[in-house]
Design an enzyme around this catalytic site. Structure first.
Site, PDB file in Angstrom:
ATOM      1  N   HIS B  56       0.865  -1.178   0.000  1.00  0.00           N
ATOM      2  CA  HIS B  56       0.000   0.000   0.000  1.00  0.00           C
ATOM      3  C   HIS B  56       0.903   1.229   0.000  1.00  0.00           C
ATOM      4  CE1 HIS B  56      -3.681  -2.322   0.850  1.00  0.00           C
ATOM      5  NE2 HIS B  56      -2.839  -3.132   1.471  1.00  0.00           N
ATOM      6  N   LEU B  57       0.887   1.948  -1.114  1.00  0.00           N
ATOM      7  CA  LEU B  57       1.754   3.128  -1.218  1.00  0.00           C
ATOM      8  C   LEU B  57       0.988   4.423  -0.955  1.00  0.00           C
ATOM      9  CD1 LEU B  57       4.032   2.067  -4.205  1.00  0.00           C
ATOM     10  CD2 LEU B  57       4.323   1.656  -1.761  1.00  0.00           C
ATOM     11  N   ASN B  88      -6.547   0.644  -3.152  1.00  0.00           N
ATOM     12  CA  ASN B  88      -7.494   1.241  -2.186  1.00  0.00           C
ATOM     13  C   ASN B  88      -6.973   2.571  -1.676  1.00  0.00           C
ATOM     14  OD1 ASN B  88      -5.436  -0.096  -0.783  1.00  0.00           O
ATOM     15  ND2 ASN B  88      -6.711  -0.416   1.026  1.00  0.00           N
ATOM     16  N   ASP B 146      -8.715  -5.323  -2.755  1.00  0.00           N
ATOM     17  CA  ASP B 146      -8.051  -5.455  -1.451  1.00  0.00           C
ATOM     18  C   ASP B 146      -8.321  -4.237  -0.576  1.00  0.00           C
ATOM     19  OD1 ASP B 146      -6.348  -6.416   0.601  1.00  0.00           O
ATOM     20  OD2 ASP B 146      -4.817  -5.019  -0.080  1.00  0.00           O
ATOM     21  N   HIS B 173      -8.812 -10.264  -0.852  1.00  0.00           N
ATOM     22  CA  HIS B 173      -8.722 -10.238   0.611  1.00  0.00           C
ATOM     23  C   HIS B 173      -9.849 -11.151   1.091  1.00  0.00           C
ATOM     24  CE1 HIS B 173      -8.276  -7.741   4.508  1.00  0.00           C
ATOM     25  NE2 HIS B 173      -9.023  -8.779   4.785  1.00  0.00           N
ATOM     26  N   ASP B 299       2.353  -7.029   2.480  1.00  0.00           N
ATOM     27  CA  ASP B 299       1.179  -6.207   2.805  1.00  0.00           C
ATOM     28  C   ASP B 299       1.623  -4.930   3.525  1.00  0.00           C
ATOM     29  OD1 ASP B 299      -1.382  -5.256   3.139  1.00  0.00           O
ATOM     30  OD2 ASP B 299      -1.996  -6.764   4.587  1.00  0.00           O
TER      31      ASP B 299
END
Lengths: 315, 418
Positions: B56-57, B88, B146, B173, B299
Site C-alpha cells: 500500500h503506497l 485502495n 483489497d 482479501h 502487505d
C-alpha cells in the site's frame, strides 16, 4: 493514618487489572478498605493522606456513578481532582490518545483514573503518562475496582472468600465486570461460575483458573454463596445475540425462583445500573438478599484504599 | 548508454567473487572487467531484485501515510525491484488515467519499479466491474478490491470470468465481513481474556472456500492474499490438488508474530487479517516448505504514528516493514528454508504468480538486482526507514541479510553506506 497497614515496598505501580497483584497485596487492600469505611462513618469524612497530589479522572466514555465514586474517594483523601471528558476534548479533533495524555501529564497530574470504551486503553495511558493509573473500566476488558468492591461486599458477608462460590449470570461476553471478577475472586480463594446464553458466553474464559462456564442458570447458581446479575444491553438483541428480551428474561433472570437454588444465606449482587425485571427481578433487587446498595457504599471505601495503595509513600 | 559494473559479489551458493556488468537496463555479462560506473559489492550475494505483490503506497490521497517516493524508496532499501501497489487509495485506482499517472510519476523517481493493481469493481464497492480492459491497457497488472472483501459472490464470479478473458489475475482479501464483524484480533482464548472483539479463523476459511468454488466454476485465476489460518491454507492445498488455477501468499508478520502480541494492547500489532495462533503460524511455515504457499508478500500498510497510537478499537489495521522483510525472513527462517528457496519465494515465485518472465542473472535478463549481506548483524532502527511509517514491531532487533545495493533497470536505486 497510622492505622493503615500497607507496606510501601514492591507495590504494583498501577491497577489496570490484577496481573502482578498477589493474594497478600489484594487482601491488604481489602483490609484497608475497612479502615476507609470508618473514615466515611466519621462526622468529618476527610483525611489528609493525598494532600498536595492531583488525581485526574480521564473519562473517555460516559459514566456518572463510577466517576462520582472516584472523585469523592480522592477528595475525601484531600487530593485535588481534575476531570477530563473526552466529548469536549481534542480527541474529537483527531488528537491521539498519547498526545492527550502527554498534555495532561504536563499539567502535573500525579495519577489517572481512566474509563475508556476500548480494552487496553488504560494500559496505554499508563505507558504514555508514566504515572500511576487506575483502570475505571476499559471496554470489555477490566473493571478492577468494581471487582474489588464486589469481593469486599462478599467478604463482609461471609468473613472470607475462601471456599465460596460466586455465580455471575448474564452478558458475560461484553462484561468487564465479569472478566475482572473471574480474574480476582479465584486469587482470593473463591470459585467463579460464569453463566449466560451461549452467544454471550465466550468459551475461552474457561481457561482461567478457578472459573467454570455453563449455559444453565440453575446449575450455575446451585451451591453459590453470591449471585451476580449482569446488565443486559438492549442492543444485544439488535446485534443478533438474543432472540428476544422476553426469552432472555424467562431463562436467565436472577429472581426468587433462581435464588432458591443457591445456598440458603446467598446474597444477590448487581454492578448497576440495573434493568429491573429484565436481568434481575425487583423482588430480588429490593429484597433481603440484596446487597446492591451496599456494593455502591463499599465502592467509595475500596477506591480510597486503592488510591492510598498506589499513591502514598511514593516519590 | 548507461553501463554499471558491480564487483566483489557472489552468486547464491558460491563463494567465488565475481563481477557483473549491466548496460541499458539489461545484464550484459559476468566478469567482463570494470566497465562503466563501478560499484563494490563488498562480498555480498547477488540475486534478482525482490518482487512485492502486495504493498500500500497510499498515493493518491493519503500521502501523509506514504507516497510513491517514500514507498518506492523503502521498497528499494528492502531489496525490491518491483512493487505491485494496491488500489485502495483516495480516490480508488479504478480508472485508466489514474493508472497511467501513477506509472509516469514512479518512472521519474528512479526507485523500485511500480506495477499498479487496479480495482476489480468501481470504487471498490463490490457492485459493478471496473473497466478492466482499459485498466489493463493503461498498465494495471492485477485486479483486486483489497482492503475490501468482495461480499457479492456474483460480482466476483463475473470479475474472474472477465479477467480470465484478459489473461489477468484477480487477487482477493478473503475474509467474510459478517463473520469478522467488529473483530480487531484473532478470536480465541487471548481475545476473550483481553475482552477484545474477535475475528474468527472461520471468517477466512469460509471465504476462501466460497471463492475456490467460484474458481472451479469460472476457471479464472485467483490469488489469495495474506493467508493467516491453517484451515484456509488447507483449503488452498486441496484446491491445488484439484488442479484449480489458484495461488496464495503469506506475510512474514503472520509467520513471526501471534495473537499473544496483542497483550501489549499496542495497535502496532493490529493487522487485517489478524495475527493468529502459534499453530496457525507453524502451519503457514509448513505450507511455505511444502510449496502450498506460492510466495511471500509484506502487505506493507503504512499509517501515521498518531493513528497507531490510538486504542485498539479505533487504530487502523496494518504494519509497514518492507525495508526489513528479507532480513527478517533470513534471520528467522533462513536455516529451515535455505537461501535458494527464500529468494525464490520473494523473486521467482511472485513473478510466476503474475505470469511474468522468470527473473534470472543470465545475460540479456533485465538488470533488476539486489546485493545481500547475509552475514553482518545489524539492529533495526525505524528512524532510518525510508518509509514514512517509522515504527515496527521489530525495532531494536538484530537481523542479518540486509540488502546493501538495489539496482533497478540497470541503475542504482538504493545503496547502504557503512
Amino acid at each position: 493514618m497510622t492505622a493503615f497497614t500497607l507496606s510501601t515496598s514492591a507495590r504494583p505501580r498501577h491497577l489496570l487489572d490484577f496481573q502482578g497483584w498477589s493474594r497478600e497485596r489484594l487482601t491488604a487492600l481489602l483490609d484497608n478498605a475497612d479502615t476507609m469505611s470508618q473514615v466515611l462513618d466519621r462526622p468529618v469524612r476527610k483525611v489528609p493522606a493525598l494532600q498536595g497530589l492531583t488525581v485526574c479522572t480521564a473519562f473517555f466514555e460516559n459514566s456518572t456513578r463510577t466517576r462520582v465514586s472516584f472523585e469523592l474517594a480522592a477528595r475525601r483523601m484531600s487530593a485535588d481532582v481534575v476531570s477530563f471528558a473526552a466529548g469536549a476534548s481534542s480527541l474529537s479533533k483527531g488528537e491521539s490518545l498519547r498526545d492527550t495524555v502527554e498534555v495532561l501529564t504536563a499539567y502535573k497530574v500525579d495519577a489517572y483514573v481512566v474509563r475508556h470504551h476500548a480494552a487496553g486503553a488504560a494500559h496505554l495511558v499508563a505507558r504514555y503518562s508514566g504515572k500511576p493509573v487506575i483502570n475505571a473500566g476499559d471496554g470489555r476488558r477490566s473493571h478492577p475496582t468494581q471487582a474489588l468492591l464486589d469481593a469486599y461486599t462478599v467478604r463482609q458477608e461471609f468473613g472470607t472468600l475462601e471456599g465460596l462460590t460466586v455465580a455471575i449470570v448474564g452478558d458475560v461476553r461484553h462484561s468487564r465486570v465479569a472478566r475482572s471478577n473471574a480474574e480476582l475472586l479465584p486469587k482470593l480463594g473463591a470459585k467463579v461460575v460464569l453463566c449466560g446464553p451461549a452467544t454471550l458466553l465466550p468459551e475461552g474464559l474457561a481457561a482461567l483458573p478457578g472459573v467454570t462456564l455453563t449455559t444453565d442458570p440453575r446449575e450455575a447458581v446451585r451451591g453459590a454463596h453470591a449471585v451476580m446479575a449482569l446488565r443486559l444491553q438492549q442492543e444485544r438483541m439488535d446485534a443478533g445475540y438474543l432472540a428476544s428480551l422476553q426469552e432472555y428474561a424467562d431463562t436467565y433472570q436472577v429472581n426468587e425462583s433462581l435464588m432458591r437454588e443457591a445456598e440458603s444465606g446467598a446474597i444477590a449482587l448487581h454492578p448497576g445500573p440495573m434493568n429491573r425485571d429484565l436481568e434481575i427481578s425487583s423482588d430480588v433487587a429490593d429484597g433481603p438478599r440484596s446487597r446492591i446498595v451496599r456494593q455502591v457504599e463499599n465502592g467509595q471505601a475500596v477506591r480510597m484504599s486503592v488510591l492510598y495503595h498506589l499513591l502514598v509513600g511514593r516519590e | 548508454m548507461t553501463q554499471l559494473t558491480i564487483t566483489n559479489i557472489k552468486r547464491p551458493g558460491s563463494e567465488r567473487l565475481e563481477s557483473i556488468t549491466v548496460e541499458n537496463g539489461v545484464i550484459q555479462g559476468w566478469n567482463l572487467g570494470e566497465l562503466g560506473e563501478v560499484v563494490d559489492g563488498q562480498g555480498g550475494t547477488v540475486a534478482p531484485a525482490l518482487i512485492e505483490l502486495h504493498a500500500h503506497l497510499r498515493e493518491p490521497g493519503q500521502t501523509e501515510k506514504e507516497d510513491l517516493a517514500s514507498g518506492l524508496a523503502a521498497a528499494a532499501a528492502g531489496g525490491y525491484g518491483t512493487v505491485v501497489s494496491m488500489p485502495n487509495t483516495l480516490p480508488v485506482v479504478d480508472d485508466p488515467a489514474t493508472v497511467r499517472a501513477l506509472i509516469e510519476r514512479a518512472e521519474g523517481l528512479g526507485l523500485a519499479r511500480l506495477k499498479p493493481a487496479a480495482a476489480l469493481t468501481k470504487g471498490q464497492q463490490g457492485e459493478q466491474l471496473a473497466e478492466l480492459t482499459y485498466l489493463k491497457e493503461a498498465g494495471a497488472v492485477m485486479f483486486t478490491d483489497d482492503g475490501r472483501t468482495n461480499e457479492n459472490a456474483r460480482v466476483l464470479r463475473l470479475g474472474l470470468e472477465y479477467a480470465r478473458s484478459l489473461g489477468m489475475v484477480v487477487s482477493v482479501h478473503a475474509e467474510d465481513a459478517s463473520l469478522r464483524a467488529d473483530g480487531v484480533m484473532n478470536e480465541g482464548p487471548v481475545s476473550e481474556e483481553l475482552g477484545l472483539p474477535g475475528n474468527p479463523a472461520a471468517a477466512e476459511a469460509a471465504r476462501v472456500a466460497r471463492d475456490l468454488e467460484i474458481v472451479a466454476q469460472t476457471g479464472g485465476r485467483l490469488h489469495v492474499q495474506h493467508l493467516s489460518t491453517a484451515r484456509a491454507l488447507d483449503l488452498v492445498r486441496e484446491a491445488k490438488a484439484r488442479g484449480l488455477p489458484v495461488t496464495c501468499e503469506v506475510c512474514p508478520h503472520h509467520l513471526t508474530l501471534t495473537d499473544e502480541a496483542l497483550r501489549s494492547f499496542d495497535a502496532i500489532y493490529k493487522v487485517a487479517p489478524p495475527l493468529r495462533t502459534r499453530a496457525d503460524a507453524d502451519h503457514l511455515l509448513k505450507g511455505l516448505l511444502d510449496g502450498t504457499v506460492d510466495c511471500l508478500a509484506t502487505d506493507h500498510a503504512p499509517h501515521t504514528r498518531a493513528e497507531k497510537e490510538r486504542d485498539l478499537l479505533s487504530a487502523p489495521s496494518g504494519i509497514a516493514y518492507i525495508e526489513i522483510a528479507f532480513p527478517l525472513m533470513w534471520t528467522r527462517f533462513g536455516e529451515r528454508l535455505g537461501l535458494e528457496k527464500l529468494l525464490d519465494l520473494m523473486t521467482g515465485a511472485p513473478a510466476r504468480v503474475m505470469g511474468w518472465p522468470e527473473p534470472t542473472l543470465e545475460e540479456g535478463a533485465p538488470a533488476d538486482l539486489v546485493v545481500l549481506d547475509l552475514g553482518t548483524e545489524r539492529e533495526v532502527n525505524p528512524a532510518e526507514f525510508r518509509s514514512k511509517a517509522k515504527f515496527t514491531p521489530w525495532a531494536g532487533e538484530t537481523l542479518r541479510g540486509w540488502p546493501t545495493l538495489t539496482v533497478v533497470h540497470g541503475k542504482v536505486a538504493f545503496r547502504r553506506e557503512g
